[in-house]
Motif scaffolding. Structure first.
Motif, mmCIF file in Angstrom:
data_model
loop_
_atom_site.group_PDB
_atom_site.id
_atom_site.type_symbol
_atom_site.label_atom_id
_atom_site.label_comp_id
_atom_site.label_asym_id
_atom_site.label_seq_id
_atom_site.Cartn_x
_atom_site.Cartn_y
_atom_site.Cartn_z
ATOM 1 N N GLU A 63 0.795 -1.217 0.000
ATOM 2 C CA GLU A 63 0.000 0.000 0.000
ATOM 3 C C GLU A 63 0.835 1.278 0.000
ATOM 4 N N ASN A 64 2.006 1.267 0.618
ATOM 5 C CA ASN A 64 2.801 2.486 0.719
ATOM 6 C C ASN A 64 3.693 2.746 -0.492
ATOM 7 N N GLU A 65 3.680 1.869 -1.475
ATOM 8 C CA GLU A 65 4.499 2.078 -2.660
ATOM 9 C C GLU A 65 3.888 3.194 -3.504
ATOM 10 N N GLU A 66 4.717 4.166 -3.872
ATOM 11 C CA GLU A 66 4.232 5.317 -4.618
ATOM 12 C C GLU A 66 4.520 5.246 -6.116
ATOM 13 N N ARG A 67 5.518 4.456 -6.514
ATOM 14 C CA ARG A 67 5.902 4.438 -7.912
ATOM 15 C C ARG A 67 6.450 3.074 -8.308
ATOM 16 N N VAL A 68 6.400 2.818 -9.594
ATOM 17 C CA VAL A 68 7.000 1.615 -10.155
ATOM 18 C C VAL A 68 7.714 1.999 -11.445
ATOM 19 N N ALA A 69 8.743 1.242 -11.782
ATOM 20 C CA ALA A 69 9.419 1.403 -13.065
ATOM 21 C C ALA A 69 8.864 0.340 -13.999
ATOM 22 N N VAL A 70 8.516 0.762 -15.189
ATOM 23 C CA VAL A 70 8.074 -0.160 -16.233
ATOM 24 C C VAL A 70 9.205 -0.217 -17.254
ATOM 25 N N ILE A 71 9.758 -1.412 -17.475
ATOM 26 C CA ILE A 71 10.909 -1.583 -18.362
ATOM 27 C C ILE A 71 10.487 -2.496 -19.506
ATOM 28 N N THR A 72 10.675 -2.015 -20.735
ATOM 29 C CA THR A 72 10.208 -2.748 -21.911
ATOM 30 C C THR A 72 11.236 -2.642 -23.044
ATOM 31 N N THR A 73 11.004 -3.410 -24.102
ATOM 32 C CA THR A 73 11.892 -3.340 -25.261
ATOM 33 C C THR A 73 11.466 -2.255 -26.248
ATOM 34 N N LYS A 74 10.291 -1.690 -26.060
ATOM 35 C CA LYS A 74 9.858 -0.528 -26.852
ATOM 36 C C LYS A 74 8.797 0.212 -26.035
ATOM 37 N N PRO A 75 8.690 1.522 -26.215
ATOM 38 C CA PRO A 75 7.688 2.278 -25.473
ATOM 39 C C PRO A 75 6.287 1.713 -25.719
ATOM 40 N N LEU A 76 5.524 1.597 -24.653
ATOM 41 C CA LEU A 76 4.181 1.029 -24.743
ATOM 42 C C LEU A 76 3.103 2.080 -24.974
#
Length: 142
Positions: A63-76
């Motif tokens: 619940e306290n997580e404010e952000r995540v990194a999304v890592i991909t092989t091309k912009p989604l």
């Protein structure tokens, strides 16, 4: 330390998870001969409050997580800022933020979420596991 050689045909990207909050990402992008597909790594940082799919009760996030990194092989998406990793770049993502400087990576380690912390934890569980730190360039024991 060289992870890959500079061969024009070499493409090497990897993600290495290190516990619940920490991830290493390395990019050595390229395109196969005759291919129009670029094989690199891109990332964006998303605020979990703005993403219902990330902040739902079924999410693996706390619940306290404010952000995540999304890592991909091309912009989604086209409505977000995507950063393309540079050739040979190694990033440490911790709690959704990228780090590359040794001083900031050390702060993640001291918080108990780095690779050395995880390896030492494994060594305590399995006494046959020995980490030969002399093979790690620039390694300084804490």
């Amino acid at each position: 330390m060289e992870i890959v050689c500079d061969d024009p045909g070499t493409i090497f990207n990897f993600l290495l998870g290190c516990g619940q909050y920490t991830l290493f990402a390395f990019s050595w992008p390229g395109s196969r001969p005759g291919s129009k597909v670029w094989n690199g790594l891109f990332y964006t940082i998303r605020n979990t409050k703005d993403c219902p799919e990330l902040s739902s009760k079924d999410s693996v996030l706390e619940e306290n997580e404010e952000r995540v990194a999304v890592i991909t092989t091309k912009p989604l998406t086209t409505n977000e800022h995507w950063v393309e990793m540079r050739k040979g770049e190694l990033l440490l993502f911790d709690r959704g933020l990228p780090y590359s400087l040794a001083s900031t990576c050390d702060a993640v380690e001291k918080a108990g979420r780095g690779l050395e912390t995880k390896v030492k934890s494994m060594m305590r569980k399995d006494h046959d596991c020995i980490l030969n730190t002399s093979l790690i360039p620039g390694y300084v024991s804490q």
